[in-house]
Structures are given as structure tokens and as C-alpha cells.
Write a protein that holds these residues in place. Structure first.
Motif, PDB file in Angstrom:
ATOM      1  N   PRO A 201      23.054   0.493  -3.158  1.00  0.00           N
ATOM      2  CA  PRO A 201      24.335   0.348  -1.609  1.00  0.00           C
ATOM      3  C   PRO A 201      24.337  -1.320  -0.232  1.00  0.00           C
ATOM      4  O   PRO A 201      22.702  -1.359   0.015  1.00  0.00           O
ATOM      5  CB  PRO A 201      24.556   1.007  -1.030  1.00  0.00           C
ATOM      6  CG  PRO A 201      23.587   2.179  -2.055  1.00  0.00           C
ATOM      7  CD  PRO A 201      22.027   1.581  -2.436  1.00  0.00           C
ATOM      8  N   ALA A 202      25.132  -2.151  -0.436  1.00  0.00           N
ATOM      9  CA  ALA A 202      25.076  -2.994   0.529  1.00  0.00           C
ATOM     10  C   ALA A 202      24.351  -2.636   1.710  1.00  0.00           C
ATOM     11  O   ALA A 202      23.694  -2.964   2.951  1.00  0.00           O
ATOM     12  CB  ALA A 202      26.358  -3.494   0.695  1.00  0.00           C
ATOM     13  N   GLU A 203      25.000  -0.921   1.774  1.00  0.00           N
ATOM     14  CA  GLU A 203      24.615  -0.629   3.893  1.00  0.00           C
ATOM     15  C   GLU A 203      23.636  -0.559   3.499  1.00  0.00           C
ATOM     16  O   GLU A 203      22.424   0.015   4.961  1.00  0.00           O
ATOM     17  CB  GLU A 203      25.352   0.284   4.120  1.00  0.00           C
ATOM     18  CG  GLU A 203      26.844   0.325   4.113  1.00  0.00           C
ATOM     19  CD  GLU A 203      27.377   0.387   2.447  1.00  0.00           C
ATOM     20  OE1 GLU A 203      26.700   0.603   1.324  1.00  0.00           O
ATOM     21  OE2 GLU A 203      28.358   0.547   2.511  1.00  0.00           O
ATOM     22  N   ARG A 204      22.517  -0.772   2.847  1.00  0.00           N
ATOM     23  CA  ARG A 204      20.880  -0.112   2.774  1.00  0.00           C
ATOM     24  C   ARG A 204      20.181  -1.480   2.003  1.00  0.00           C
ATOM     25  O   ARG A 204      18.383  -1.482   1.674  1.00  0.00           O
ATOM     26  CB  ARG A 204      20.389   1.102   1.435  1.00  0.00           C
ATOM     27  CG  ARG A 204      21.466   2.519   0.997  1.00  0.00           C
ATOM     28  CD  ARG A 204      20.553   3.165   2.116  1.00  0.00           C
ATOM     29  NE  ARG A 204      18.969   2.734   1.641  1.00  0.00           N
ATOM     30  CZ  ARG A 204      18.041   3.503   2.737  1.00  0.00           C
ATOM     31  NH1 ARG A 204      18.866   4.127   3.952  1.00  0.00           N
ATOM     32  NH2 ARG A 204      17.134   4.310   2.960  1.00  0.00           N
ATOM     33  N   ARG A 205      20.765  -2.272   1.633  1.00  0.00           N
ATOM     34  CA  ARG A 205      20.095  -3.827   1.686  1.00  0.00           C
ATOM     35  C   ARG A 205      19.839  -4.515   3.708  1.00  0.00           C
ATOM     36  O   ARG A 205      20.528  -4.083   4.564  1.00  0.00           O
ATOM     37  CB  ARG A 205      21.074  -5.060   1.206  1.00  0.00           C
ATOM     38  CG  ARG A 205      21.405  -4.617   0.041  1.00  0.00           C
ATOM     39  CD  ARG A 205      22.581  -4.885  -1.029  1.00  0.00           C
ATOM     40  NE  ARG A 205      22.757  -4.414  -2.096  1.00  0.00           N
ATOM     41  CZ  ARG A 205      24.156  -4.666  -2.489  1.00  0.00           C
ATOM     42  NH1 ARG A 205      24.842  -6.033  -2.167  1.00  0.00           N
ATOM     43  NH2 ARG A 205      24.926  -4.238  -3.373  1.00  0.00           N
ATOM     44  N   GLY A 206      18.830  -5.039   4.003  1.00  0.00           N
ATOM     45  CA  GLY A 206      18.523  -5.554   4.176  1.00  0.00           C
ATOM     46  C   GLY A 206      17.925  -7.182   4.224  1.00  0.00           C
ATOM     47  O   GLY A 206      17.645  -7.722   3.377  1.00  0.00           O
TER      48      GLY A 206
ATOM     49  N   GLY B 266       0.843  -1.031  -0.070  1.00  0.00           N
ATOM     50  CA  GLY B 266      -0.209   0.033   0.472  1.00  0.00           C
ATOM     51  C   GLY B 266       0.446   1.187  -0.064  1.00  0.00           C
ATOM     52  O   GLY B 266       2.466   1.028   0.078  1.00  0.00           O
ATOM     53  N   ASP B 267       0.363   2.425  -0.447  1.00  0.00           N
ATOM     54  CA  ASP B 267       0.947   4.026  -0.301  1.00  0.00           C
ATOM     55  C   ASP B 267       0.762   4.124   0.558  1.00  0.00           C
ATOM     56  O   ASP B 267      -0.499   4.953   0.970  1.00  0.00           O
ATOM     57  CB  ASP B 267       0.181   4.318  -1.972  1.00  0.00           C
ATOM     58  CG  ASP B 267       1.206   5.967  -1.226  1.00  0.00           C
ATOM     59  OD1 ASP B 267       2.153   5.997  -0.903  1.00  0.00           O
ATOM     60  OD2 ASP B 267       0.699   6.903  -2.108  1.00  0.00           O
ATOM     61  N   ILE B 268       1.871   4.079   2.128  1.00  0.00           N
ATOM     62  CA  ILE B 268       1.720   4.420   3.403  1.00  0.00           C
ATOM     63  C   ILE B 268       3.189   5.464   3.455  1.00  0.00           C
ATOM     64  O   ILE B 268       3.792   5.598   3.244  1.00  0.00           O
ATOM     65  CB  ILE B 268       1.878   3.095   4.028  1.00  0.00           C
ATOM     66  CG1 ILE B 268       0.928   1.986   4.082  1.00  0.00           C
ATOM     67  CG2 ILE B 268       1.826   3.551   5.959  1.00  0.00           C
ATOM     68  CD1 ILE B 268       2.159   1.076   5.106  1.00  0.00           C
ATOM     69  N   LEU B 269       1.799   6.650   3.948  1.00  0.00           N
ATOM     70  CA  LEU B 269       2.767   8.103   4.219  1.00  0.00           C
ATOM     71  C   LEU B 269       3.207   8.230   3.246  1.00  0.00           C
ATOM     72  O   LEU B 269       4.568   9.278   2.882  1.00  0.00           O
ATOM     73  CB  LEU B 269       3.861   7.653   5.373  1.00  0.00           C
ATOM     74  CG  LEU B 269       2.652   8.031   6.606  1.00  0.00           C
ATOM     75  CD1 LEU B 269       4.631   7.076   7.768  1.00  0.00           C
ATOM     76  CD2 LEU B 269       2.327   8.770   7.062  1.00  0.00           C
TER      77      LEU B 269
ATOM     78  N   ALA C 250      10.420   3.668   7.776  1.00  0.00           N
ATOM     79  CA  ALA C 250      11.520   4.369   8.210  1.00  0.00           C
ATOM     80  C   ALA C 250      12.870   4.653   7.157  1.00  0.00           C
ATOM     81  O   ALA C 250      13.523   5.904   8.027  1.00  0.00           O
ATOM     82  CB  ALA C 250      11.730   3.763   9.968  1.00  0.00           C
ATOM     83  N   ASP C 251      13.145   4.650   6.252  1.00  0.00           N
ATOM     84  CA  ASP C 251      13.889   4.656   5.021  1.00  0.00           C
ATOM     85  C   ASP C 251      15.148   4.254   5.611  1.00  0.00           C
ATOM     86  O   ASP C 251      16.382   4.749   5.624  1.00  0.00           O
ATOM     87  CB  ASP C 251      13.787   6.086   5.007  1.00  0.00           C
ATOM     88  CG  ASP C 251      14.803   6.888   3.963  1.00  0.00           C
ATOM     89  OD1 ASP C 251      15.289   5.423   2.776  1.00  0.00           O
ATOM     90  OD2 ASP C 251      15.348   7.432   3.373  1.00  0.00           O
ATOM     91  N   ILE C 252      15.136   3.283   6.654  1.00  0.00           N
ATOM     92  CA  ILE C 252      16.497   2.642   6.894  1.00  0.00           C
ATOM     93  C   ILE C 252      17.176   1.338   5.968  1.00  0.00           C
ATOM     94  O   ILE C 252      18.409   1.411   5.564  1.00  0.00           O
ATOM     95  CB  ILE C 252      16.139   0.930   8.193  1.00  0.00           C
ATOM     96  CG1 ILE C 252      15.629   2.202   9.729  1.00  0.00           C
ATOM     97  CG2 ILE C 252      17.744   1.162   8.613  1.00  0.00           C
ATOM     98  CD1 ILE C 252      15.535   1.619  10.252  1.00  0.00           C
TER      99      ILE C 252
END
Length: 195
Positions: free
Chosen positions: A84-89, A3-6, A166-168
Motif C-alpha cells: 500500500p502507498a502508506e507502507r512504501r518508503g 540477515g534474519d534479525i528478530l 520496526a514494521d513502519i
């Protein structure tokens, strides 16, 4: 799409499945249509799906989770590595983790010769080891965790959505893994008897 949340779209895509039905969503569809018999997980050659060179000490549950993650990323039809590797979870859910390995390791330690049990293998008894192996395969340097419990897969999805909102992380592998062991029969029977 969830969904389109925030004002942030979250797209859920990619399926990676592995079980006694086979490997991948096509095997699962055939299994549901009763066109394909069940297989034994021990018969799966993990090298057909992932480079197991870096996973030579991995327990079978970690290998299953790694193959499922690889299948999901391929099925998603997006370049996971654009982030980027730091933005993969990675958020993985499990009820028992590598219980089979833990049981076998413990038997060797207690009933066998403790001097012959390799301390290098102890890490496979840690619940977060599966997510760690997946992080290695996909060069994930961002958020990595394992959620444990009876609702672990649903909690993992919620956690992944929260991380994205949360853009983590920009992309996140999310799923669950467990392997049945006979040692579970008695405790689950007792639980059912007490209901």
C-alpha cells in the motif's frame, strides 16, 4: 539479504545506477572493463527512463535520483506497488543536494534581477526535494526523508533497515545522490590541506 534479525528477513535487491559511466548496471560493468568511454550527464535524455511531465521544474540532481530509483525498482524484479502507498518508503542520502541548482538560483537572485527569479523554483534548493520527487513518481505516502552528511548513503541504509524492522514500511527505496560542482574544489582542497 542483510540477515534474519528478530525473525524478520530483510532482502536487499535492485540496483539503479547513473553517472558519467552511463545509465544502469550494464553500462557500469562495461565502464569498469574499459570498453565504454565516459559520457556527460547533460547528454542523458531523462524522458527515456521516467515520465518527466510531473518533474518539469525538477533540478538535474532530482532527475538523476529519480532515474536511479526507477532503475532500482525495475531491477528488483518485484512489484513495488503490491505494498500500500502508506507502507512504501524512501530514504535518500546526499552530501550537497542540488548544489548546482542552488548556486545558479542564488546567482540569479543576487546578481540578476530578483523580480525575474521564480519563487516556484526555490523548492529545488531544499535538500529533501529529491526524495519528494521520487515519492511523487512511485506514489510513496509512507516514510520519506533525506539524510545529509559524509556518511549519508550508509546512514540511509541503516535508516531503511530500522524502518523495515520496526514494521513502519513494507518496501523502501534507499540510495544516494550527488553531482560534482567546481564550487566544491576550494573547500575540499582546504580540508585536505588541513588533514
Amino acid at each position: 539479504m542483510i540477515g534474519d534479525i528478530l525473525n524478520k528477513d530483510i532482502i536487499v535487491t535492485g540496483i539503479g545506477m547513473i553517472g558519467d559511466f552511463g545509465v544502469g548496471k550494464d553500462d557500469f560493468k562495461e565502464f569498469l572493463a574499459a570498453k565504454k568511454p565516459k559520457i556527460k550527464l547533460a547528454d542523458i535524455n531523462f524522458d527515456d527512463y521516467i515520465d518527466t511531465g510531473n518533474l518539469r521544474r525538477a533540478d538535474p540532481t532530482s532527475l538523476l535520483a529519480s532515474v536511479a530509483a526507477k532503475l532500482a525498482v525495475c531491477d528488483a524484479n518485484l512489484n513495488f506497488y503490491n505494498a500500500p502507498a502508506e507502507r512504501r518508503g524512501i530514504v535518500l542520502g546526499t552530501m550537497h543536494g542540488a548544489l548546482g541548482f542552488t548556486e545558479d538560483y542564488h546567482k540569479d537572485l543576487v546578481l540578476g534581477n530578483p523580480k525575474m527569479v521564480s519563487p516556484l523554483l526555490f523548492s529545488n534548493s531544499v535538500l529533501n526535494v529529491m526524495a519528494s520527487y521520487i515519492s511523487t513518481i512511485f506514489n510513496i505516502k509512507g516514510f520519506s526523508t533525506t539524510i545529509v552528511g559524509h556518511n549519508s548513503v550508509f546512514s540511509s541504509i541503516k535508516c531503511a533497515v530500522d524502518l523495515l524492522l520496526a514494521d513502519i514500511v513494507d518496501v523502501c527505496i534507499v540510495g544516494g545522490v550527488d553531482v560534482y560542482r567546481e564550487i566544491l574544489n576550494e573547500p575540499y582542497s582546504c580540508c585536505l590541506d588541513n588533514m
